[in-house]
Motif scaffolding. Structure first.
Motif: not given
Length: 206
Positions: A1-27
């Motif tokens: 997975m590509e990392r975020m330019w601003s932090t060098g970390t991978e995007p989370n599934a909650f709000a940065a790259l929403p995925a699954g149930a946690v991503g739907r809640f983040g949305g």
């Protein structure tokens, strides 16, 4: 997975790259907490009759809904890399999607999937810090704008950020990097603060 330019970390599934149930809640949460920021960006957009507008990283589709309801835009397109967010935005805007006023598609800031010089206005709210490649995003958004087109890029901050937003604010050196990346692709770049936003307006793609 590509990392975020601003932090060098991978995007989370909650709000940065929403995925699954946690991503739907983040949305769901984003739809409730980000609306004020989206309204402030919309207030600076000055959308003219019949203009074609692209929103990059549309999330749950609140700004797409506001653009359709409050502006005379001709066609509104949203792109997002998250399948959960595309589904949420489509459901939120079902009548406008069915009529063709709003289109929702897969895409990112650096690969929108849209034609050259296709839009009068591009908007990106609360996602510039999570792009993998800041320069590539600036280049792509300049590519899809018509000559004389404009870009609005916003991130959490402003003159009166909420407690939640303060935890997400970028340091000054990162904000300067955004301005410099845009200046490399646009003839004019200005920065301003609204109550809840650090906002960049870029005009005249090179």
């Amino acid at each position: 997975m590509e990392r975020m330019w601003s932090t060098g970390t991978e995007p989370n599934a909650f709000a940065a790259l929403p995925a699954g149930a946690v991503g739907r809640f983040g949305g769901w949460l984003m739809a409730r907490t980000n609306r004020r920021q989206q309204e402030q960006v919309l207030g600076r957009a000055a959308v003219a009759e019949g203009e074609r507008v692209l929103e990059v990283g549309h999330g749950p589709g609140v700004l797409l809904q506001l653009l359709a309801a409050r502006t005379p835009a001709g066609e509104i397109v949203g792109v997002d890399p998250s399948a959960e967010m595309r589904a949420a935005a489509t459901a939120r805007n079902a009548p406008a999607v069915a009529s063709g006023r709003i289109g929702v598609a897969e895409g990112t800031a650096s690969a929108t999937g849209q034609p050259d010089a296709a839009f009068d206005l591009v908007i990106a709210v609360n996602n510039v810090a999570i792009w993998p490649d800041l320069a590539a995003g600036a280049a792509e958004l300049a590519r899809v704008l018509r000559p004389g087109g404009r870009l609005l890029v916003s991130w959490h901050g402003g003159t009166a950020p909420t407690r939640m937003m303060r935890a997400l604010m970028l340091p000054e050196d990162k904000l300067t990097q955004i301005a410099e990346a845009l200046a490399g692709r646009f003839r004019s770049v200005s920065r301003l603060r609204t109550e809840r936003c650090e906002l960049f307006l870029a005009e005249g793609p090179r």
